[in-house]
Design a protein around this motif. Sequence first.
Motif, PDB file in Angstrom:
ATOM      1  N   ALA A 183     -11.510 -73.424  46.313  1.00 44.68           N
ATOM      2  CA  ALA A 183     -12.478 -74.503  46.496  1.00 44.68           C
ATOM      3  C   ALA A 183     -11.749 -75.842  46.575  1.00 44.68           C
ATOM      4  N   LYS A 184     -12.301 -76.773  47.350  1.00 40.89           N
ATOM      5  CA  LYS A 184     -11.628 -78.050  47.550  1.00 40.89           C
ATOM      6  C   LYS A 184     -11.558 -78.872  46.276  1.00 40.89           C
ATOM      7  N   ASN A 185     -12.440 -78.595  45.324  1.00 42.63           N
ATOM      8  CA  ASN A 185     -12.474 -79.391  44.102  1.00 42.63           C
ATOM      9  C   ASN A 185     -11.574 -78.835  43.010  1.00 42.63           C
ATOM     10  N   ASN A 186     -10.891 -77.713  43.281  1.00 42.16           N
ATOM     11  CA  ASN A 186      -9.995 -77.142  42.281  1.00 42.16           C
ATOM     12  C   ASN A 186      -8.715 -77.966  42.182  1.00 42.16           C
ATOM     13  N   SER A 187      -8.354 -78.324  40.962  1.00 44.03           N
ATOM     14  CA  SER A 187      -7.167 -79.150  40.752  1.00 44.03           C
ATOM     15  C   SER A 187      -6.021 -78.346  40.150  1.00 44.03           C
ATOM     16  N   LEU A 188      -6.294 -77.645  39.041  1.00 42.00           N
ATOM     17  CA  LEU A 188      -5.257 -76.908  38.320  1.00 42.00           C
ATOM     18  C   LEU A 188      -5.801 -75.526  37.989  1.00 42.00           C
ATOM     19  N   GLY A 189      -5.031 -74.499  38.311  1.00 45.13           N
ATOM     20  CA  GLY A 189      -5.485 -73.137  38.064  1.00 45.13           C
ATOM     21  C   GLY A 189      -4.519 -72.366  37.188  1.00 45.13           C
ATOM     22  N   TRP A 190      -5.032 -71.334  36.523  1.00 45.03           N
ATOM     23  CA  TRP A 190      -4.189 -70.483  35.690  1.00 45.03           C
ATOM     24  C   TRP A 190      -4.793 -69.081  35.650  1.00 45.03           C
ATOM     25  N   ILE A 191      -3.962 -68.121  35.266  1.00 42.85           N
ATOM     26  CA  ILE A 191      -4.402 -66.732  35.178  1.00 42.85           C
ATOM     27  C   ILE A 191      -4.661 -66.382  33.725  1.00 42.85           C
ATOM     28  N   LYS A 192      -5.827 -65.806  33.458  1.00 47.40           N
ATOM     29  CA  LYS A 192      -6.179 -65.350  32.112  1.00 47.40           C
ATOM     30  C   LYS A 192      -7.064 -64.119  32.236  1.00 47.40           C
ATOM     31  N   ASP A 193      -6.733 -63.074  31.475  1.00 53.37           N
ATOM     32  CA  ASP A 193      -7.496 -61.816  31.513  1.00 53.37           C
ATOM     33  C   ASP A 193      -7.636 -61.292  32.945  1.00 53.37           C
ATOM     34  N   MET A 252       8.606 -92.525  40.874  1.00 51.94           N
ATOM     35  CA  MET A 252       7.778 -93.119  41.929  1.00 51.94           C
ATOM     36  C   MET A 252       8.520 -93.138  43.258  1.00 51.94           C
ATOM     37  N   GLN A 253       9.837 -93.385  43.232  1.00 50.35           N
ATOM     38  CA  GLN A 253      10.597 -93.385  44.475  1.00 50.35           C
ATOM     39  C   GLN A 253      10.615 -91.997  45.097  1.00 50.35           C
ATOM     40  N   MET A 254      10.708 -90.958  44.245  1.00 54.10           N
ATOM     41  CA  MET A 254      10.644 -89.589  44.756  1.00 54.10           C
ATOM     42  C   MET A 254       9.306 -89.340  45.447  1.00 54.10           C
ATOM     43  N   LEU A 255       8.208 -89.797  44.838  1.00 54.95           N
ATOM     44  CA  LEU A 255       6.880 -89.605  45.427  1.00 54.95           C
ATOM     45  C   LEU A 255       6.750 -90.377  46.741  1.00 54.95           C
ATOM     46  N   ARG A 256       7.327 -91.581  46.778  1.00 56.40           N
ATOM     47  CA  ARG A 256       7.296 -92.357  48.024  1.00 56.40           C
ATOM     48  C   ARG A 256       8.064 -91.630  49.125  1.00 56.40           C
ATOM     49  N   ASN A 257       9.192 -91.046  48.765  1.00 60.71           N
ATOM     50  CA  ASN A 257       9.987 -90.311  49.753  1.00 60.71           C
ATOM     51  C   ASN A 257       9.237 -89.093  50.283  1.00 60.71           C
ATOM     52  N   VAL A 258       8.546 -88.392  49.372  1.00 54.61           N
ATOM     53  CA  VAL A 258       7.754 -87.240  49.798  1.00 54.61           C
ATOM     54  C   VAL A 258       6.681 -87.682  50.783  1.00 54.61           C
ATOM     55  N   TYR A 259       5.993 -88.762  50.461  1.00 54.15           N
ATOM     56  CA  TYR A 259       4.936 -89.249  51.358  1.00 54.15           C
ATOM     57  C   TYR A 259       5.519 -89.711  52.692  1.00 54.15           C
ATOM     58  N   LEU A 260       6.661 -90.390  52.628  1.00 52.06           N
ATOM     59  CA  LEU A 260       7.281 -90.911  53.853  1.00 52.06           C
ATOM     60  C   LEU A 260       7.594 -89.795  54.832  1.00 52.06           C
ATOM     61  N   HIS A 261       8.069 -88.659  54.328  1.00 46.29           N
ATOM     62  CA  HIS A 261       8.505 -87.575  55.205  1.00 46.29           C
ATOM     63  C   HIS A 261       7.394 -86.573  55.514  1.00 46.29           C
ATOM     64  N   LEU A 262       6.460 -86.411  54.578  1.00 47.65           N
ATOM     65  CA  LEU A 262       5.414 -85.399  54.795  1.00 47.65           C
ATOM     66  C   LEU A 262       4.067 -85.996  55.163  1.00 47.65           C
ATOM     67  N   LYS A 263       3.860 -87.253  54.768  1.00 48.19           N
ATOM     68  CA  LYS A 263       2.585 -87.949  54.999  1.00 48.19           C
ATOM     69  C   LYS A 263       1.415 -87.049  54.621  1.00 48.19           C
ATOM     70  N   GLY A 282       1.070 -83.909  55.156  1.00 44.55           N
ATOM     71  CA  GLY A 282       1.480 -82.507  55.264  1.00 44.55           C
ATOM     72  C   GLY A 282       0.849 -81.622  54.200  1.00 44.55           C
ATOM     73  N   PHE A 283       0.500 -82.231  53.060  1.00 42.77           N
ATOM     74  CA  PHE A 283      -0.213 -81.510  52.013  1.00 42.77           C
ATOM     75  C   PHE A 283      -1.599 -82.109  51.863  1.00 42.77           C
ATOM     76  N   ASN A 284      -2.560 -81.269  51.589  1.00 40.71           N
ATOM     77  CA  ASN A 284      -3.895 -81.763  51.269  1.00 40.71           C
ATOM     78  C   ASN A 284      -4.529 -80.860  50.221  1.00 40.71           C
ATOM     79  N   ARG A 285      -5.770 -81.137  49.851  1.00 42.45           N
ATOM     80  CA  ARG A 285      -6.394 -80.419  48.748  1.00 42.45           C
ATOM     81  C   ARG A 285      -6.740 -78.972  49.076  1.00 42.45           C
ATOM     82  N   ASN A 286      -6.535 -78.574  50.322  1.00 43.48           N
ATOM     83  CA  ASN A 286      -6.731 -77.167  50.675  1.00 43.48           C
ATOM     84  C   ASN A 286      -5.501 -76.314  50.372  1.00 43.48           C
ATOM     85  N   ASP A 287      -4.366 -76.974  50.107  1.00 47.20           N
ATOM     86  CA  ASP A 287      -3.130 -76.246  49.824  1.00 47.20           C
ATOM     87  C   ASP A 287      -3.050 -75.859  48.353  1.00 47.20           C
TER      88      ASP A 287
END
Length: 225
Positions: free
Chosen positions: A1-11, A192-203, A205-210
């Motif tokens: 689901a698009k609203n899922n943020s963090l998932g884990w396995i249990k039972d 923060m610089q690492m995050l800026r670099n990720v955005y600069l190169h991937l823009k 490329g990732f979204n909430r469906n991934d």
Amino acid sequence: AKNNSLGWIKDNGLHFYSYSEYGDVVRALSLGLMHHGLSAGTHLSILSQTRKEWHLMDMATMCSRGVVIPIYPNYTASEVEYIYNHSESSIIVVEDVALMGKVCEVVKNFENLKLIVTIEKMDLEQFEDLGDIKVISYDELLSKGFELESQDNSLFEQTINEATEDDLLPIIYTSGTTGEPKGAVLTQRAIMQMLRNVYLHLKSGFNRNDRTLTFLPLAHVFGRG
């Protein structure tokens, strides 16, 4: 689901936090930690296998302007003692009974221990070496945070707004294969610089469906990246 943020396995099933639930939990844990003495510059060690609570305690500590010290759960008691003391931690998060037993082997040598947070609930009477050390469970910390938020919800945002680029975030220790483990210090600016670099190169490329599967140890910088 698009609203899922963090998932884990249990039972053998998948469970998820929505984005709003994720934010609520981090906020509550942060308020709980600040209530129990964590302030800007406080060092907090995490001794646990990779699990959702590891990440959530990590985020809550950073949002409180604390400094996270990851410790590999397969380290010996003496290695845990060395990293805890060398990093000048005053709080340690411990996953379960087995790791609490390891901590208790050396806890009398911890130089500045103010609080232990246990991720899993456990019978503390079996650990005589704990003495009068304050111990609370993850669930108790979370409940306290939700209680505090209902009374005043401004402290969390205020603390984040006071953060600076020079704030320390994690200190990640090397494995010690060439001597004693050495701590690599990362600042807010570096992250923060690492995050800026990720955005600069991937823009976009990732979204909430991934989905990203966390399989590397969160105690390693690659696992947290």
